[in-house]
Write a protein that holds these residues in place. Structure first.
Motif, PDB file in Angstrom:
ATOM      1  N   PRO A  58      11.730  -0.562  -0.153  1.00 37.50           N
ATOM      2  CA  PRO A  58      11.615  -0.089   1.232  1.00 37.50           C
ATOM      3  C   PRO A  58      10.256  -0.405   1.859  1.00 37.50           C
ATOM      4  O   PRO A  58      10.186  -0.737   3.045  1.00 37.50           O
ATOM      5  CB  PRO A  58      11.839   1.424   1.109  1.00 37.50           C
ATOM      6  N   GLN A  59       9.197  -0.320   1.081  1.00 33.19           N
ATOM      7  CA  GLN A  59       7.870  -0.636   1.614  1.00 33.19           C
ATOM      8  C   GLN A  59       7.773  -2.117   1.981  1.00 33.19           C
ATOM      9  O   GLN A  59       7.200  -2.477   3.013  1.00 33.19           O
ATOM     10  CB  GLN A  59       6.790  -0.266   0.596  1.00 33.19           C
ATOM     11  N   TYR A  60       8.322  -2.966   1.129  1.00 28.00           N
ATOM     12  CA  TYR A  60       8.290  -4.400   1.404  1.00 28.00           C
ATOM     13  C   TYR A  60       9.057  -4.732   2.680  1.00 28.00           C
ATOM     14  O   TYR A  60       8.529  -5.399   3.581  1.00 28.00           O
ATOM     15  CB  TYR A  60       8.877  -5.183   0.224  1.00 28.00           C
ATOM     16  N   TRP A  61      10.290  -4.253   2.766  1.00 28.97           N
ATOM     17  CA  TRP A  61      11.114  -4.602   3.930  1.00 28.97           C
ATOM     18  C   TRP A  61      10.586  -3.963   5.208  1.00 28.97           C
ATOM     19  O   TRP A  61      10.685  -4.544   6.294  1.00 28.97           O
ATOM     20  CB  TRP A  61      12.570  -4.244   3.673  1.00 28.97           C
ATOM     21  N   THR A  62       9.986  -2.796   5.098  1.00 29.69           N
ATOM     22  CA  THR A  62       9.346  -2.194   6.275  1.00 29.69           C
ATOM     23  C   THR A  62       8.190  -3.070   6.742  1.00 29.69           C
ATOM     24  O   THR A  62       8.005  -3.288   7.954  1.00 29.69           O
ATOM     25  CB  THR A  62       8.851  -0.777   5.946  1.00 29.69           C
ATOM     26  N   ALA A  63       7.405  -3.588   5.801  1.00 25.35           N
ATOM     27  CA  ALA A  63       6.289  -4.464   6.159  1.00 25.35           C
ATOM     28  C   ALA A  63       6.787  -5.745   6.825  1.00 25.35           C
ATOM     29  O   ALA A  63       6.210  -6.217   7.818  1.00 25.35           O
ATOM     30  CB  ALA A  63       5.469  -4.801   4.915  1.00 25.35           C
ATOM     31  N   VAL A  64       7.871  -6.321   6.292  1.00 27.76           N
ATOM     32  CA  VAL A  64       8.447  -7.535   6.886  1.00 27.76           C
ATOM     33  C   VAL A  64       8.909  -7.267   8.309  1.00 27.76           C
ATOM     34  O   VAL A  64       8.585  -8.014   9.244  1.00 27.76           O
ATOM     35  CB  VAL A  64       9.618  -8.054   6.023  1.00 27.76           C
ATOM     36  N   LEU A  65       9.657  -6.192   8.492  1.00 31.64           N
ATOM     37  CA  LEU A  65      10.205  -5.881   9.816  1.00 31.64           C
ATOM     38  C   LEU A  65       9.101  -5.484  10.793  1.00 31.64           C
ATOM     39  O   LEU A  65       9.160  -5.837  11.980  1.00 31.64           O
ATOM     40  CB  LEU A  65      11.264  -4.791   9.692  1.00 31.64           C
ATOM     41  N   ASN A  66       8.102  -4.765  10.308  1.00 33.04           N
ATOM     42  CA  ASN A  66       6.975  -4.417  11.185  1.00 33.04           C
ATOM     43  C   ASN A  66       6.244  -5.663  11.663  1.00 33.04           C
ATOM     44  O   ASN A  66       5.809  -5.730  12.822  1.00 33.04           O
ATOM     45  CB  ASN A  66       6.003  -3.489  10.449  1.00 33.04           C
ATOM     46  N   GLN A  67       6.089  -6.643  10.779  1.00 34.16           N
ATOM     47  CA  GLN A  67       5.424  -7.883  11.172  1.00 34.16           C
ATOM     48  C   GLN A  67       6.212  -8.614  12.259  1.00 34.16           C
ATOM     49  O   GLN A  67       5.650  -9.340  13.072  1.00 34.16           O
ATOM     50  CB  GLN A  67       5.231  -8.785   9.954  1.00 34.16           C
ATOM     51  N   LEU A  68       7.517  -8.381  12.293  1.00 32.58           N
ATOM     52  CA  LEU A  68       8.379  -8.993  13.298  1.00 32.58           C
ATOM     53  C   LEU A  68       8.570  -8.085  14.516  1.00 32.58           C
ATOM     54  O   LEU A  68       9.364  -8.408  15.408  1.00 32.58           O
ATOM     55  CB  LEU A  68       9.743  -9.313  12.677  1.00 32.58           C
ATOM     56  N   SER A  69       7.855  -6.947  14.517  1.00 33.63           N
ATOM     57  CA  SER A  69       7.974  -5.945  15.595  1.00 33.63           C
ATOM     58  C   SER A  69       9.401  -5.424  15.723  1.00 33.63           C
ATOM     59  O   SER A  69       9.912  -5.194  16.821  1.00 33.63           O
ATOM     60  CB  SER A  69       7.499  -6.540  16.930  1.00 33.63           C
ATOM     61  N   LEU A  70      10.046  -5.217  14.561  1.00 31.81           N
ATOM     62  CA  LEU A  70      11.406  -4.704  14.526  1.00 31.81           C
ATOM     63  C   LEU A  70      11.414  -3.333  13.851  1.00 31.81           C
ATOM     64  O   LEU A  70      10.576  -3.043  12.996  1.00 31.81           O
ATOM     65  CB  LEU A  70      12.326  -5.657  13.749  1.00 31.81           C
ATOM     66  N   THR A  71      12.367  -2.514  14.231  1.00 34.55           N
ATOM     67  CA  THR A  71      12.489  -1.181  13.642  1.00 34.55           C
ATOM     68  C   THR A  71      13.112  -1.274  12.256  1.00 34.55           C
ATOM     69  O   THR A  71      14.107  -1.978  12.062  1.00 34.55           O
ATOM     70  CB  THR A  71      13.355  -0.280  14.536  1.00 34.55           C
ATOM     71  N   ALA A  72      12.534  -0.539  11.307  1.00 32.60           N
ATOM     72  CA  ALA A  72      13.000  -0.579   9.923  1.00 32.60           C
ATOM     73  C   ALA A  72      14.024   0.528   9.677  1.00 32.60           C
ATOM     74  O   ALA A  72      13.714   1.579   9.111  1.00 32.60           O
ATOM     75  CB  ALA A  72      11.828  -0.444   8.970  1.00 32.60           C
ATOM     76  N   HIS A  73      15.275   0.307  10.091  1.00 37.10           N
ATOM     77  CA  HIS A  73      16.338   1.277   9.823  1.00 37.10           C
ATOM     78  C   HIS A  73      16.707   1.234   8.335  1.00 37.10           C
ATOM     79  O   HIS A  73      16.822   0.143   7.760  1.00 37.10           O
ATOM     80  CB  HIS A  73      17.574   0.958  10.659  1.00 37.10           C
ATOM     81  N   PRO A  74      16.933   2.377   7.711  1.00 30.75           N
ATOM     82  CA  PRO A  74      17.280   2.378   6.279  1.00 30.75           C
ATOM     83  C   PRO A  74      18.506   1.531   5.960  1.00 30.75           C
ATOM     84  O   PRO A  74      18.525   0.842   4.933  1.00 30.75           O
ATOM     85  CB  PRO A  74      17.539   3.866   5.989  1.00 30.75           C
ATOM     86  N   ASP A  75      19.532   1.556   6.806  1.00 31.12           N
ATOM     87  CA  ASP A  75      20.725   0.756   6.538  1.00 31.12           C
ATOM     88  C   ASP A  75      20.403  -0.735   6.565  1.00 31.12           C
ATOM     89  O   ASP A  75      20.906  -1.507   5.735  1.00 31.12           O
ATOM     90  CB  ASP A  75      21.821   1.060   7.560  1.00 31.12           C
ATOM     91  N   THR A  76      19.570  -1.133   7.514  1.00 27.98           N
ATOM     92  CA  THR A  76      19.175  -2.543   7.597  1.00 27.98           C
ATOM     93  C   THR A  76      18.369  -2.949   6.371  1.00 27.98           C
ATOM     94  O   THR A  76      18.580  -4.029   5.797  1.00 27.98           O
ATOM     95  CB  THR A  76      18.343  -2.795   8.867  1.00 27.98           C
ATOM     96  N   ILE A  77      17.460  -2.091   5.965  1.00 21.31           N
ATOM     97  CA  ILE A  77      16.643  -2.373   4.786  1.00 21.31           C
ATOM     98  C   ILE A  77      17.518  -2.569   3.551  1.00 21.31           C
ATOM     99  O   ILE A  77      17.326  -3.505   2.771  1.00 21.31           O
ATOM    100  CB  ILE A  77      15.616  -1.251   4.561  1.00 21.31           C
ATOM    101  N   GLU A  78      18.509  -1.723   3.366  1.00 24.59           N
ATOM    102  CA  GLU A  78      19.371  -1.833   2.188  1.00 24.59           C
ATOM    103  C   GLU A  78      20.213  -3.104   2.243  1.00 24.59           C
ATOM    104  O   GLU A  78      20.406  -3.776   1.209  1.00 24.59           O
ATOM    105  CB  GLU A  78      20.267  -0.593   2.065  1.00 24.59           C
ATOM    106  N   LYS A  79      20.705  -3.463   3.407  1.00 25.32           N
ATOM    107  CA  LYS A  79      21.461  -4.715   3.530  1.00 25.32           C
ATOM    108  C   LYS A  79      20.580  -5.916   3.211  1.00 25.32           C
ATOM    109  O   LYS A  79      21.007  -6.852   2.524  1.00 25.32           O
ATOM    110  CB  LYS A  79      22.050  -4.839   4.932  1.00 25.32           C
ATOM    111  N   LEU A  80      19.351  -5.887   3.710  1.00 23.57           N
ATOM    112  CA  LEU A  80      18.424  -6.972   3.419  1.00 23.57           C
ATOM    113  C   LEU A  80      18.095  -7.035   1.931  1.00 23.57           C
ATOM    114  O   LEU A  80      18.043  -8.123   1.333  1.00 23.57           O
ATOM    115  CB  LEU A  80      17.142  -6.794   4.231  1.00 23.57           C
ATOM    116  N   ARG A  81      17.881  -5.885   1.332  1.00 27.67           N
ATOM    117  CA  ARG A  81      17.533  -5.830  -0.086  1.00 27.67           C
ATOM    118  C   ARG A  81      18.655  -6.424  -0.949  1.00 27.67           C
ATOM    119  O   ARG A  81      18.393  -7.253  -1.835  1.00 27.67           O
ATOM    120  CB  ARG A  81      17.264  -4.382  -0.503  1.00 27.67           C
ATOM    121  N   LEU A  82      19.872  -6.026  -0.688  1.00 22.14           N
ATOM    122  CA  LEU A  82      21.001  -6.507  -1.495  1.00 22.14           C
ATOM    123  C   LEU A  82      21.264  -7.995  -1.258  1.00 22.14           C
ATOM    124  O   LEU A  82      21.586  -8.733  -2.200  1.00 22.14           O
ATOM    125  CB  LEU A  82      22.255  -5.693  -1.184  1.00 22.14           C
ATOM    126  N   THR A  83      21.123  -8.435  -0.025  1.00 21.22           N
ATOM    127  CA  THR A  83      21.307  -9.860   0.270  1.00 21.22           C
ATOM    128  C   THR A  83      20.230 -10.685  -0.417  1.00 21.22           C
ATOM    129  O   THR A  83      20.497 -11.768  -0.956  1.00 21.22           O
ATOM    130  CB  THR A  83      21.273 -10.105   1.790  1.00 21.22           C
TER     131      THR A  83
END
Length: 227
Positions: A58-83
């Motif tokens: 979650p910390q990694y994907w939050t950092a990625v999305l923050n760098q893109l100025s995107l909101t880090a929704h938990p559902d999005t993070i989990e989809k990204l993680r599994l993909t």
């Protein structure tokens, strides 16, 4: 040249396992709502702390999305993680068999830059890893190549010396780091070149008067793992 206790230390991705699945970066970018190029930049820019166990998923994907100025929704993070995990899941079956066969001639170990949650999934899907003499995943040992600490971990875990090791990786900076740590190193460009390197480096099957003077390999020792 190896000592009387040769240890072949393999990288994983680009040697035994395949690099990221084609199209995966675009798929993850679409899940995030970003364009592929800026997504890929953020993905790699934030990766080293994740590989080294300093970020959770979650910390990694939050950092990625923050760098893109995107909101880090938990559902999005989990989809990204599994993909992401799925995108790194393929292996070269011929190389898997070859690596396992080497245990008749040496100890065989693995040192891979891989996040901890990826490592758990990879180990579940690839049980052959349990038959190696040591497995070190960067996210578990909290040190990622080319950090010297990653190589030192393997030396310590196997109760060996750096001179016992031949390290094999497809990235030159990692091979150079292994050599700086006192290991022999081979830059992997294909199975044929690797076979030649190992046939030169490993002890001969039997000691013969015309041989190279090295003692035959006595067999694998106790196995240890880090996962």
């Amino acid at each position: 040249m190896p000592t009387d206790r040769p240890i072949v230390l393999f990288d994983l991705f680009g040697v035994i396992a395949c690099h990221q699945r084609p199209g995966a970066m675009a798929e993850m970018a679409a899940l995030s709502g970003a364009r592929t190029e800026p997504f890929a930049h953020a993905y790699w820019a934030c990766r080293m702390p994740y590989d080294a166990g300093q970020f959770t998923a979650p910390q990694y994907w939050t950092a990625v999305l923050n760098q893109l100025s995107l909101t880090a929704h938990p559902d999005t993070i989990e989809k990204l993680r599994l993909t992401d995990i799925h995108s790194w899941s393929r292996v070269d079956d011929d190389m898997v068999g070859y690596v396992q066969s080497l245990r008749e001639r040496a100890e065989v170990a693995l040192l891979s830059n891989i996040p901890a949650d990826h490592a758990d999934a990879f180990l579940t899907a690839q049980p052959w890893l349990r038959h190696l003499d040591h497995v070190a995943f960067s996210g578990k040992i909290q040190a990622a190549k080319p950090d010297p600490a990653a190589f030192h971990h393997c030396v310590t875990a196997l109760h060996a010396t750096p001179a016992d090791f031949l390290f094999i990786d497809d990235r030159d900076e990692n091979v150079r780091a292994a050599r700086a740590a006192g290991m022999d190193g081979h830059l992997f460009t294909g199975r044929e070149g690797l076979t030649r390197a190992l046939d030169t480096w490993l002890p001969t099957p039997e000691a013969t008067p015309s041989g190279n003077g090295r003692k035959p390999w006595p067999g694998p020792l106790a196995r240890t793992w880090n996962w």
